[in-house]
Design an enzyme around this catalytic site. Structure first.
Site, short mmCIF file in Angstrom:
data_model
loop_
_atom_site.label_atom_id
_atom_site.label_comp_id
_atom_site.label_asym_id
_atom_site.label_seq_id
_atom_site.Cartn_x
_atom_site.Cartn_y
_atom_site.Cartn_z
N GLN A 1 -7.94 -10.71 -0.07
CA GLN A 1 -8.11 -10.49 -1.51
C GLN A 1 -9.21 -11.41 -2.05
OE1 GLN A 1 -4.25 -10.82 -3.34
NE2 GLN A 1 -3.47 -9.01 -2.28
N LYS B 1 -1.89 1.02 1.86
CA LYS B 1 -1.99 0.49 0.49
C LYS B 1 -3.33 -0.24 0.28
CE LYS B 1 0.97 -2.97 -0.93
NZ LYS B 1 0.21 -4.04 -1.57
N SER B 2 -3.68 -1.12 1.20
CA SER B 2 -4.93 -1.90 1.05
C SER B 2 -6.14 -0.97 0.99
CB SER B 2 -5.11 -2.85 2.23
OG SER B 2 -4.16 -3.86 2.20
N ASP C 1 1.91 -9.51 6.31
CA ASP C 1 2.85 -8.66 5.56
C ASP C 1 4.05 -8.23 6.42
OD1 ASP C 1 1.32 -8.94 3.33
OD2 ASP C 1 0.32 -7.00 3.50
N ARG D 1 8.89 -5.55 0.36
CA ARG D 1 9.01 -5.76 1.81
C ARG D 1 10.32 -6.46 2.18
NH1 ARG D 1 4.27 -3.61 3.21
NH2 ARG D 1 2.42 -4.23 2.02
N LYS E 1 3.75 -14.81 -2.09
CA LYS E 1 3.69 -13.35 -2.13
C LYS E 1 4.56 -12.82 -3.28
CE LYS E 1 0.84 -12.92 1.27
NZ LYS E 1 -0.51 -12.43 1.01
N ARG F 1 1.71 -15.56 -9.62
CA ARG F 1 0.91 -15.62 -8.38
C ARG F 1 -0.40 -16.35 -8.64
NH1 ARG F 1 1.54 -10.47 -5.19
NH2 ARG F 1 0.44 -11.69 -3.65
N ARG G 1 -8.85 -0.08 -2.21
CA ARG G 1 -10.30 -0.25 -2.05
C ARG G 1 -11.04 1.06 -2.30
NH1 ARG G 1 -7.75 -4.14 0.40
NH2 ARG G 1 -8.74 -6.11 0.99
C1 S3P Z 1 -4.11 -7.59 0.90
C2 S3P Z 1 -4.27 -8.82 1.46
C3 S3P Z 1 -3.14 -9.72 1.79
C4 S3P Z 1 -1.84 -8.96 1.86
C5 S3P Z 1 -1.65 -8.04 0.70
C6 S3P Z 1 -2.78 -7.01 0.63
C7 S3P Z 1 -5.30 -6.79 0.61
O1 S3P Z 1 -3.03 -10.71 0.79
O2 S3P Z 1 -0.75 -9.85 1.95
O3 S3P Z 1 -0.42 -7.34 0.82
O4 S3P Z 1 -5.20 -5.58 0.32
O5 S3P Z 1 -6.41 -7.35 0.65
P1 S3P Z 1 -3.90 -12.07 0.84
O6 S3P Z 1 -5.33 -11.68 0.76
O7 S3P Z 1 -3.47 -12.85 -0.36
O8 S3P Z 1 -3.52 -12.72 2.12
#
Ligand code: S3P
Length: 429
Positions: free
Chosen positions: A169, A22-23, A316, A389, A343, A122, A27
């Site tokens: 993030q 996903k991350s 996560d 999750r 979260k 959030r 990107r």
């Molecule tokens: C993510 C960073 C994490 C993670 C989120 C995805 C990302 O959050 O918990 O599911 O894609 O950069 P944080 O940066 O708030 O820790």
């Protein structure tokens, strides 16, 4: 009805490839959208969160074709976005709203970003404050803390920002905004968060330097298109890793999983607890390490302590780790994890409340919890808090519990793992 009934599984066997990361998917599509030329994204995650990112970028005028197997993005460069005609909906995705706020702060037009009920609670101050220091004009709801966020893009100035939280993030948002600033922007983290941005942006031509917990980016660089392959998501694989380890006689192979060391704290924790988990066939794809993972069930597990510096690498995986901890002998304690309250749901509260309904013995702290094992879990009526999750972690808990468990709000799994329940059914057969 958005619920499922699950009961004890005898074994958990087979081979599977987890959904794409996903991350990395977020990107890949964001960076291609602000690059010049045609980028091809292979193995993109077509789940609700990354699809929100595609929708947002289309609303900003980017030509994105997802009619074939791969995603094709025709980017127009860092200043190639257009003023949106309406407010922009980021759905449930924190990564989308935060990272895009960095990009939009440097683009000379007006935009408003919002999201679903969960996203609107959030915290955004962590990105808004440094972006304002860079000269961005941003306002947001509740004294500039929560979405909706309104942005009037400007030429930015570079900053050196020491982030109070270890957050990928936040780091990625500041690095993206740094592209729109003259000179060098620097972000310093208190602990290393996932580094997918630092690994991927240079493929698009960005000049990034990493020195321990410091990351610097040179502003004004034009990005150029490239092709990216997205590996399997370790965070999605984690549910099945734990299922296989906890169910006796299980034997599971998971293929093509991203094993970036900033993401795999769960593997080190599980090994320390005594589980049978092995990585092999390690390779590198688009700058990310990838491996196959083999897990065997039934080994006795012992409790461990997880301290603050270890949290970012398993942030996560906390909900599914809690399920594993109920089956480890002794007190497993997790501290320094206050970020988990911020979260998609308050994950410390969610897991404490729901696992207690199944008979788990848990002490809740402001910044974590302590779980006393080993406990025979029993079936119960559980709530997912519409957090993907939590829904998936509780489903794995149901597979080791006596009796039947009902979980409410399971469609939330589609945020990161479409087909989760089908895979679960196949592997428990
Ligand atoms: C993510 C960073 C994490 C993670 C989120 C995805 C990302 O959050 O918990 O599911 O894609 O950069 P944080 O940066 O708030 O820790």
């Amino acid at each position: 009805m958005d619920r499922i009934e699950l009961s004890k599984a005898k074994t958990f066997k087979g081979t599977f490839s987890p959904p794409s990361d996903k991350s990395i998917s977020h990107r890949a599509v964001i960076f291609s959208s602000i690059s010049k030329g045609k980028s091809i994204i292979r193995n993109f995650l077509r789940a609700e969160d990354p699809l929100s990112t595609i929708n947002v970028l289309r609303a900003l005028g980017v030509d994105i074709d997802d009619s074939g197997e791969n995603i094709i993005v025709n980017g127009n460069g860092i200043y190639g976005l257009k003023e949106p005609f309406n407010i922009i909906d980021c759905g449930n995705s924190g990564t989308t709203i935060r990272m895009l706020s960095g990009v939009l702060s440097g683009n000379p037009f007006f935009s408003v970003l919002t999201g679903d009920e969960s996203l609107r609670t959030r915290p955004m101050g962590r990105v808004i404050d440094p972006l304002r220091q860079m000269g961005a004009e941003i306002i947001a709801r509740f004294e500039n803390r929560y979405p909706p966020i309104a942005i009037n893009g400007k030429k930015l100035k570079p900053i050196q920002h020491a982030s109070p939280v270890a957050s990928a993030q936040v780091k990625s948002t500041i690095l993206l905004a740094g592209l729109y600033a003259d000179g060098e922007t620097e972000i310093i983290e208190p602990a290393k968060s996932r580094d997918h941005t630092e690994r991927m942006l240079p493929f698009f031509g960005a000049e990034i330097k990493v020195e321990g917990l410091r990351v610097k980016i040179k502003g004004g660089t034009e990005l150029k298109s490239t092709d990216i392959y997205v590996p399997g998501d370790f965070s999605s694989a984690a549910f099945f890793i734990i299922a296989a380890l906890l169910i006796k006689d299980s034997d599971l192979t998971i293929e093509g999983v991203g094993i970036n060391p900033t993401r795999t704290g769960l593997i080190s924790a599980l090994k320390e607890m005594g589980s049978d988990i092995e990585l092999y066939n390690v390779r590198n794809l688009s700058g990310e390490p990838v491996a196959d993972i083999h897990c065997k069930g039934g080994a006795d597990m012992k409790a461990i302590n997880i301290t603050k510096e270890k949290i970012p690498a398993l942030i996560d995986e906390f909900p599914i780790f809690c399920v594993a901890a109920t089956q480890a002998e002794g007190n497993t304690t997790i501290k320094g994890a206050e970020e988990l309250r911020l979260k998609e749901s308050d994950r410390i509260m969610s897991m404490t409340t729901e696992l207690r309904k199944m008979g788990a013995e848990i002490i809740e702290f402001d910044d974590g919890l302590s779980i006393k094992g080993k406990t025979r879990l029993k079936g119960a009526f559980l709530e997912s808090y519409r957090d993907h999750r939590i829904a998936m972690s509780l489903s794995i808990a149901a597979l080791i519990a006596d009796g039947t468990t009902t979980i409410n709000g399971i469609s939330s799994a589609k945020i990161s793992f479409p087909g989760f329940f089908e895979t679960l059914r196949r592997l428990t057969k």
